[in-house]
Scaffold this motif. Structure first.
Motif, PDB file in Angstrom:
ATOM      1  N   GLY A  48       8.741  59.508  85.235  1.00 48.71           N
ATOM      2  CA  GLY A  48      10.057  59.935  84.714  1.00 48.71           C
ATOM      3  C   GLY A  48      10.969  59.971  86.046  1.00 48.71           C
ATOM      4  O   GLY A  48      12.263  60.291  85.758  1.00 48.71           O
ATOM      5  N   GLN A  49      10.390  59.635  87.242  1.00 46.20           N
ATOM      6  CA  GLN A  49      11.320  59.679  88.271  1.00 46.20           C
ATOM      7  C   GLN A  49      12.330  58.541  88.303  1.00 46.20           C
ATOM      8  O   GLN A  49      11.856  57.651  88.394  1.00 46.20           O
ATOM      9  CB  GLN A  49      10.578  60.002  89.758  1.00 46.20           C
ATOM     10  CG  GLN A  49      11.283  60.265  91.008  1.00 46.20           C
ATOM     11  CD  GLN A  49      10.407  60.542  92.267  1.00 46.20           C
ATOM     12  OE1 GLN A  49       9.240  60.587  91.861  1.00 46.20           O
ATOM     13  NE2 GLN A  49      10.915  60.595  93.295  1.00 46.20           N
ATOM     14  N   LEU A  80       7.651  50.361  85.159  1.00 44.76           N
ATOM     15  CA  LEU A  80       8.803  50.995  85.221  1.00 44.76           C
ATOM     16  C   LEU A  80       9.658  50.819  83.852  1.00 44.76           C
ATOM     17  O   LEU A  80       9.228  49.819  83.159  1.00 44.76           O
ATOM     18  CB  LEU A  80       9.746  50.414  86.295  1.00 44.76           C
ATOM     19  CG  LEU A  80       9.322  50.551  87.854  1.00 44.76           C
ATOM     20  CD1 LEU A  80      10.464  49.806  88.811  1.00 44.76           C
ATOM     21  CD2 LEU A  80       9.478  51.868  88.100  1.00 44.76           C
ATOM     22  N   GLN A  81      10.359  51.547  83.409  1.00 41.33           N
ATOM     23  CA  GLN A  81      11.526  51.541  82.469  1.00 41.33           C
ATOM     24  C   GLN A  81      12.782  51.384  82.911  1.00 41.33           C
ATOM     25  O   GLN A  81      13.026  51.881  83.995  1.00 41.33           O
ATOM     26  CB  GLN A  81      11.107  52.511  81.496  1.00 41.33           C
ATOM     27  CG  GLN A  81       9.910  52.842  81.060  1.00 41.33           C
ATOM     28  CD  GLN A  81       9.819  54.054  80.226  1.00 41.33           C
ATOM     29  OE1 GLN A  81      10.459  55.051  80.312  1.00 41.33           O
ATOM     30  NE2 GLN A  81       8.706  54.340  79.440  1.00 41.33           N
ATOM     31  N   LEU A  82      13.574  50.511  82.343  1.00 40.66           N
ATOM     32  CA  LEU A  82      15.211  50.518  82.514  1.00 40.66           C
ATOM     33  C   LEU A  82      15.896  51.009  81.354  1.00 40.66           C
ATOM     34  O   LEU A  82      15.959  50.612  80.283  1.00 40.66           O
ATOM     35  CB  LEU A  82      15.573  48.881  82.635  1.00 40.66           C
ATOM     36  CG  LEU A  82      16.884  48.424  83.352  1.00 40.66           C
ATOM     37  CD1 LEU A  82      17.036  49.161  84.575  1.00 40.66           C
ATOM     38  CD2 LEU A  82      16.954  46.983  83.042  1.00 40.66           C
ATOM     39  N   ALA A  98       7.624  54.647  84.796  1.00 42.26           N
ATOM     40  CA  ALA A  98       6.906  54.699  83.417  1.00 42.26           C
ATOM     41  C   ALA A  98       5.851  55.576  83.378  1.00 42.26           C
ATOM     42  O   ALA A  98       5.060  55.934  84.302  1.00 42.26           O
ATOM     43  CB  ALA A  98       6.658  53.447  82.735  1.00 42.26           C
ATOM     44  N   PRO A  99       5.511  56.085  81.954  1.00 47.72           N
ATOM     45  CA  PRO A  99       4.390  57.176  82.020  1.00 47.72           C
ATOM     46  C   PRO A  99       3.089  56.476  82.623  1.00 47.72           C
ATOM     47  O   PRO A  99       2.916  55.327  82.390  1.00 47.72           O
ATOM     48  CB  PRO A  99       4.217  57.541  80.326  1.00 47.72           C
ATOM     49  CG  PRO A  99       5.588  56.971  79.832  1.00 47.72           C
ATOM     50  CD  PRO A  99       6.066  56.107  80.927  1.00 47.72           C
ATOM     51  N   LEU A 100       2.190  57.251  82.977  1.00 44.70           N
ATOM     52  CA  LEU A 100       1.140  56.843  83.644  1.00 44.70           C
ATOM     53  C   LEU A 100       0.027  57.784  83.783  1.00 44.70           C
ATOM     54  O   LEU A 100       0.458  59.043  84.197  1.00 44.70           O
ATOM     55  CB  LEU A 100       1.188  56.067  85.145  1.00 44.70           C
ATOM     56  CG  LEU A 100      -0.015  55.456  85.900  1.00 44.70           C
ATOM     57  CD1 LEU A 100      -0.364  54.053  85.197  1.00 44.70           C
ATOM     58  CD2 LEU A 100       0.200  55.307  87.406  1.00 44.70           C
TER      59      LEU A 100
END
Length: 240
Positions: free
Chosen positions: A37-38, A69-71, A80-82
């Motif tokens: 989320g960062q 990562l998400q864009l 991204a969630p991990l």
């Protein structure tokens, strides 16, 4: 006479820089220093690595393809969630392949190579007594590389190399228990290899890597709990 610009060389250099950026951010995520989320600022990554933004963006796009990562619209790149279970799964996969390579190495390693492994472990012990975790990490990498390359399978070694890029090597000393695991778990590996016992070697390496995965997953989970609700600059990136 003006010589033409070597476009291929320039492109290769950019690819290497993008790989460096991807590796650095991937390790920050895996070690829990960047949290799900960062928001991640490209300029801060570029400043931390002292490179330009272009290869950083290419590296971050590759991490997006890997699922790290998400864009997002108006936010840019976001971690991204991990979950700790994801980290354990990566180490289970690594353990399966490295265990097979160790089993094969047990039948091929010479007495001179066994002596070299013992000498490497002795140097790891010495680095530990000196508090030199950077040297411990370097020697730990050499130790495992020697075992893996002695397994005699280029294909398995390639798959293992693909998986181990997710191991946050540059943050080795920050993962609670990792230096101790290098000190203690390796003894069983060396004994099994010296006995030329494939199944004992497989078991020793598999147990060691699953142990390392558990330690990293626990570290990641602890970081997530410690940082819950904490105020930290969005997108802050440690210096390389």
């Amino acid at each position: 006479m003006n010589l033409p610009v070597d476009g291929a060389r320039s492109q290769n250099k950019r690819v290497q820089l993008s790989d460096e950026a991807a590796s650095y951010v991937r390790e920050l995520i895996m070690s829990g220093q960047l949290r799900p989320g960062q928001h991640l600022r490209q300029e801060q990554v570029a400043a931390a690595l002292e490179i330009s933004v272009t290869p950083v963006r290419e590296g971050l796009l590759s991490l997006r393809a890997e699922g790290f990562l998400q864009l997002q619209p108006r936010r840019g790149f976001v971690v991204a969630p991990l979950a700790p279970a994801d980290i354990r799964d990566l180490f289970i996969a690594q353990a399966l392949i490295a265990g097979e390579l160790a089993a094969r190495a047990a039948t091929t390693l010479t007495e001179e190579q066994i002596a070299e492994l013992r000498a490497l472990q002795g140097r790891i012990d010495e680095a530990a007594s000196n508090g030199d975790t950077d040297e411990m990490e370097r020697l730990n990498h050499l130790f495992h590389r020697m075992v893996n390359t002695s397994g005699g399978s280029g294909k398995l070694l390639w798959f293992l190399g693909f998986i181990t890029k997710y191991v946050p090597r540059r943050f080795y000393a920050t993962i609670g228990g990792w230096p101790d695991a290098s000190l203690h778990d390796h003894s069983a590996i060396v004994r099994a290899l010296a006995s030329h016992d494939p199944e004992a070697a497989r078991r020793a390496v598999t147990d060691h890597l699953r142990h390392a995965g558990d330690l990293l997953a626990d570290h990641f989970a602890s970081n997530s709990l410690d940082s819950a609700g904490a105020s930290s600059p969005d997108g802050a990136v440690p210096r390389s």
